[in-house]
Motif scaffolding. Structure first.
Motif, PDB file in Angstrom:
ATOM      1  N   UNK A 108       0.809  -1.223   0.000  1.00  0.00           N
ATOM      2  CA  UNK A 108       0.000   0.000   0.000  1.00  0.00           C
ATOM      3  C   UNK A 108       0.848   1.281   0.000  1.00  0.00           C
ATOM      4  N   UNK A 110       3.409   1.882  -1.508  1.00  0.00           N
ATOM      5  CA  UNK A 110       3.942   2.180  -2.851  1.00  0.00           C
ATOM      6  C   UNK A 110       2.845   2.185  -3.910  1.00  0.00           C
ATOM      7  N   UNK A 111       1.612   2.121  -3.472  1.00  0.00           N
ATOM      8  CA  UNK A 111       0.511   1.929  -4.408  1.00  0.00           C
ATOM      9  C   UNK A 111       0.280   3.157  -5.292  1.00  0.00           C
ATOM     10  N   UNK A 112       0.209   2.905  -6.597  1.00  0.00           N
ATOM     11  CA  UNK A 112      -0.185   3.966  -7.541  1.00  0.00           C
ATOM     12  C   UNK A 112      -1.543   3.570  -8.098  1.00  0.00           C
TER      13      UNK A 112
ATOM     14  N   UNK B   9       1.034  13.034  -2.864  1.00  0.00           N
ATOM     15  CA  UNK B   9       0.575  11.642  -2.894  1.00  0.00           C
ATOM     16  C   UNK B   9      -0.941  11.578  -2.641  1.00  0.00           C
ATOM     17  N   UNK B  12      -2.641  12.342  -5.760  1.00  0.00           N
ATOM     18  CA  UNK B  12      -2.611  11.193  -6.687  1.00  0.00           C
ATOM     19  C   UNK B  12      -3.737  10.218  -6.348  1.00  0.00           C
ATOM     20  N   UNK B  13      -4.093  10.171  -5.073  1.00  0.00           N
ATOM     21  CA  UNK B  13      -5.136   9.260  -4.613  1.00  0.00           C
ATOM     22  C   UNK B  13      -6.539   9.791  -4.859  1.00  0.00           C
ATOM     23  N   UNK B  60      -2.080   1.289   7.082  1.00  0.00           N
ATOM     24  CA  UNK B  60      -2.215   1.178   5.628  1.00  0.00           C
ATOM     25  C   UNK B  60      -2.603   2.495   5.001  1.00  0.00           C
ATOM     26  N   UNK B  63       0.219   5.117   5.405  1.00  0.00           N
ATOM     27  CA  UNK B  63       1.328   4.848   4.473  1.00  0.00           C
ATOM     28  C   UNK B  63       0.938   5.240   3.057  1.00  0.00           C
ATOM     29  N   UNK B  64      -0.294   4.900   2.689  1.00  0.00           N
ATOM     30  CA  UNK B  64      -0.734   5.183   1.317  1.00  0.00           C
ATOM     31  C   UNK B  64      -0.772   6.677   1.032  1.00  0.00           C
TER      32      UNK B  64
END
Lengths: 131, 118
Positions: A108, A110-112, B9, B12-13, B60, B63-64
């Motif tokens: 997760x 490193x998730x793109x 980031x 990006x999500x 999770x 981190x994401x």
């Protein structure tokens, strides 16, 4: 309405579930979600059958690795590609998931989402071609 | 010191719109706040399996979205939970709570800025 494919997303974290779901829907996929392993397994066996399953590993009720084991042991779901979304970057976790039949393993951190959607798209095409 | 949360980031999500980013930040803040409360209770009660599950879940998403220090602390808690050794987890939990307060401030300020632009 046309769809790029049916995806089942089994993830107990609301943030990741929302982000992945929105990203896949935006790209034309139909997405069904489950928040624990038992519900995920139930949905995987329901109609319409998912063409790709995205599966977290550590979840309430039934761990993802047991969901994967059950899916691969059931002839009705054995051919559905399963991609793991996990916090764990440990080789042994990845190895176990791949040995049980997962087709991919994303950490997760490193998730793109773009890459994930592209991978899902490829898997849907491959799954359709294998039927 | 690295940024507490990686806004690029997070972008990006999101779906690429300011509204999508805002919604995602709100989901992250509210969902993480609830998980952190449940996690703190599990640490206090010594409920190791719950500590493992809740720290995993919060770790999770942090981190994401690039909240590296928070996710490191949560992974430490997850490891303690997995080892069924949460008796000494109070200090790590307090550090994680303090880090989350800082992240709430950073993201709260970001939401305020995007609100001002509308």
């Amino acid at each position: 309405m046309t769809t790029e494919g049916h995806v089942l997303l089994v993830e107990d974290d609301k943030f990741l579930r929302r982000a992945c779901e929105a990203s896949l829907r935006q790209r034309g996929f139909t997405v069904v979600t489950a928040t624990d392993g038992e519900a995920g397994l139930r949905l995987a066996r329901s109609e319409p059958r998912p063409e790709v399953i995205l599966l977290d590993l550590l979840m309430p009720k039934l761990p993802g690795i047991e969901v994967l084991r059950a899916l691969k042991a059931d002839p009705a779901t054995a051919d559905v590609p399963v991609m793991i979304l996990s916090n764990s970057s440990r080789d042994e976790d990845k190895r176990q998931a791949m040995q049980l039949g997962a087709v991919g393993y994303y950490v997760k951190a490193n998730l793109s989402l773009k890459e994930l959607a592209a991978q899902v798209s490829q898997l849907v095409k491959g799954h359709a071609g294998s039927r | 010191m690295p940024a507490r949360v990686d806004l690029a980031r997070l972008r990006e999500f999101s779906d690429g719109t300011p509204e999508g980013l805002r919604e995602l930040v709100e989901v992250f803040l509210s969902d993480s706040a609830q998980t952190m409360r449940e996690l703190a209770a599990a640490v206090r009660e010594g409920a190791a399996a719950q500590v493992e599950l809740l720290a995993h879940r919060a770790g999770g998403s942090s981190a994401a979205c690039g909240a590296a220090r928070l996710s490191d602390l949560l992974f430490d808690l997850e490891r303690l939970g997995r080892a069924r050794a949460v008796a000494g987890a109070g200090d790590v939990m307090r550090a994680a709570e303090a880090e989350f307060v800082e992240i709430q401030a950073v993201l709260g300020a970001h939401l305020g800025k995007t609100q001002d632009r509308r």
